[in-house]
Design a protein around this motif. Structure first.
Motif, PDB file in Angstrom:
ATOM      1  N   LEU A  51       7.267  -0.513  -2.217  1.00 42.11           N
ATOM      2  CA  LEU A  51       6.377  -0.410  -3.370  1.00 42.11           C
ATOM      3  C   LEU A  51       7.122   0.390  -4.438  1.00 42.11           C
ATOM      4  CD1 LEU A  51       2.981   0.492  -1.639  1.00 42.11           C
ATOM      5  CD2 LEU A  51       3.550  -1.658  -2.782  1.00 42.11           C
ATOM      6  N   PRO A  52       6.826   0.152  -5.705  1.00 38.88           N
ATOM      7  CA  PRO A  52       7.554   0.844  -6.766  1.00 38.88           C
ATOM      8  C   PRO A  52       7.336   2.355  -6.745  1.00 38.88           C
ATOM      9  CG  PRO A  52       6.166  -0.924  -7.665  1.00 38.88           C
ATOM     10  CD  PRO A  52       5.837  -0.792  -6.221  1.00 38.88           C
ATOM     11  N   SER A  53       8.393   3.089  -7.114  1.00 41.90           N
ATOM     12  CA  SER A  53       8.213   4.529  -7.286  1.00 41.90           C
ATOM     13  C   SER A  53       7.214   4.713  -8.422  1.00 41.90           C
ATOM     14  CB  SER A  53       9.541   5.216  -7.602  1.00 41.90           C
ATOM     15  OG  SER A  53      10.049   4.749  -8.825  1.00 41.90           O
ATOM     16  N   ARG A  59      -4.906   6.135  -5.321  1.00 42.78           N
ATOM     17  CA  ARG A  59      -5.716   5.060  -5.924  1.00 42.78           C
ATOM     18  C   ARG A  59      -5.484   3.741  -5.199  1.00 42.78           C
ATOM     19  NH1 ARG A  59      -9.077   2.294  -6.554  1.00 42.78           N
ATOM     20  NH2 ARG A  59      -9.836   1.310  -8.426  1.00 42.78           N
ATOM     21  N   LEU A  60      -4.227   3.469  -4.843  1.00 43.09           N
ATOM     22  CA  LEU A  60      -3.932   2.235  -4.122  1.00 43.09           C
ATOM     23  C   LEU A  60      -4.556   2.249  -2.733  1.00 43.09           C
ATOM     24  CD1 LEU A  60      -2.608  -0.517  -4.011  1.00 43.09           C
ATOM     25  CD2 LEU A  60      -0.461   0.624  -3.349  1.00 43.09           C
ATOM     26  N   ALA A  61      -4.537   3.392  -2.069  1.00 42.27           N
ATOM     27  CA  ALA A  61      -5.172   3.500  -0.750  1.00 42.27           C
ATOM     28  C   ALA A  61      -6.653   3.182  -0.855  1.00 42.27           C
ATOM     29  CB  ALA A  61      -4.962   4.893  -0.162  1.00 42.27           C
ATOM     30  N   ARG A  62      -7.286   3.685  -1.897  1.00 46.76           N
ATOM     31  CA  ARG A  62      -8.706   3.379  -2.119  1.00 46.76           C
ATOM     32  C   ARG A  62      -8.906   1.881  -2.345  1.00 46.76           C
ATOM     33  NH1 ARG A  62     -13.607   5.806  -4.720  1.00 46.76           N
ATOM     34  NH2 ARG A  62     -14.394   4.187  -6.109  1.00 46.76           N
ATOM     35  N   LEU A  94      -3.502  -8.170  -3.516  1.00 51.59           N
ATOM     36  CA  LEU A  94      -3.590  -6.838  -4.105  1.00 51.59           C
ATOM     37  C   LEU A  94      -2.222  -6.178  -4.192  1.00 51.59           C
ATOM     38  CD1 LEU A  94      -5.202  -4.303  -5.045  1.00 51.59           C
ATOM     39  CD2 LEU A  94      -5.355  -3.679  -2.621  1.00 51.59           C
ATOM     40  N   LEU A  95      -1.494  -6.168  -3.095  1.00 48.08           N
ATOM     41  CA  LEU A  95      -0.203  -5.477  -3.076  1.00 48.08           C
ATOM     42  C   LEU A  95       0.843  -6.221  -3.900  1.00 48.08           C
ATOM     43  CD1 LEU A  95      -0.232  -4.325   0.646  1.00 48.08           C
ATOM     44  CD2 LEU A  95      -0.649  -2.942  -1.404  1.00 48.08           C
ATOM     45  N   GLY A  96       0.702  -7.533  -4.032  1.00 51.58           N
ATOM     46  CA  GLY A  96       1.603  -8.296  -4.872  1.00 51.58           C
ATOM     47  C   GLY A  96       1.478  -7.926  -6.332  1.00 51.58           C
ATOM     48  N   ARG A  97       0.314  -7.446  -6.729  1.00 52.59           N
ATOM     49  CA  ARG A  97       0.090  -7.006  -8.110  1.00 52.59           C
ATOM     50  C   ARG A  97       0.802  -5.692  -8.386  1.00 52.59           C
ATOM     51  NH1 ARG A  97      -1.589 -11.332 -10.598  1.00 52.59           N
ATOM     52  NH2 ARG A  97      -3.620 -12.083 -10.000  1.00 52.59           N
TER      53      ARG A  97
END
Length: 99
Positions: A51-53, A59-62, A94-97
């Motif tokens: 995932l990008p630095s 927020r992503l975990a949520r 979601l993660l692709g975004r």
């Protein structure tokens, strides 16, 4: 979960978790533990370059948890498809975004 009925059992337990203070305390602790585990996994993904630095890990975990819960609830309501495949597809989206 493999059937909408199993999801209904989980939702029945959620009703109990929300209405009884002792159950709510346990449910809250479980939710916080899941959140912490998701944050740890996502921090590892950032550290490994998956995932990008600069990713907003909390927020992503949520968003991951909301996506997981929503995907399974939608599946239980519609009965469309395989829940694991649908969940995988929604999380990939979601993660692709983020990447």
């Amino acid at each position: 979960m493999f059937t909408p009925e199993e999801m209904a059992n989980h939702l029945g337990m959620l009703q109990l978790d929300l209405s009884e203070s002792e159950f709510r305390a346990h449910a809250a602790a479980h939710t916080r533990a899941v959140d912490a585990a998701l944050r740890e996994l996502l921090r590892d993904a950032v550290a490994q370059g998956e995932l990008p630095s600069g990713t907003d890990v909390p927020r992503l975990a949520r968003a991951v948890k909301i996506t997981t819960d929503g995907s399974l609830l939608r599946w239980a309501l519609t009965g469309d498809g395989d829940p694991a495949a649908l969940l995988h597809d929604d999380l990939d989206h979601l993660l692709g975004r983020i990447s």
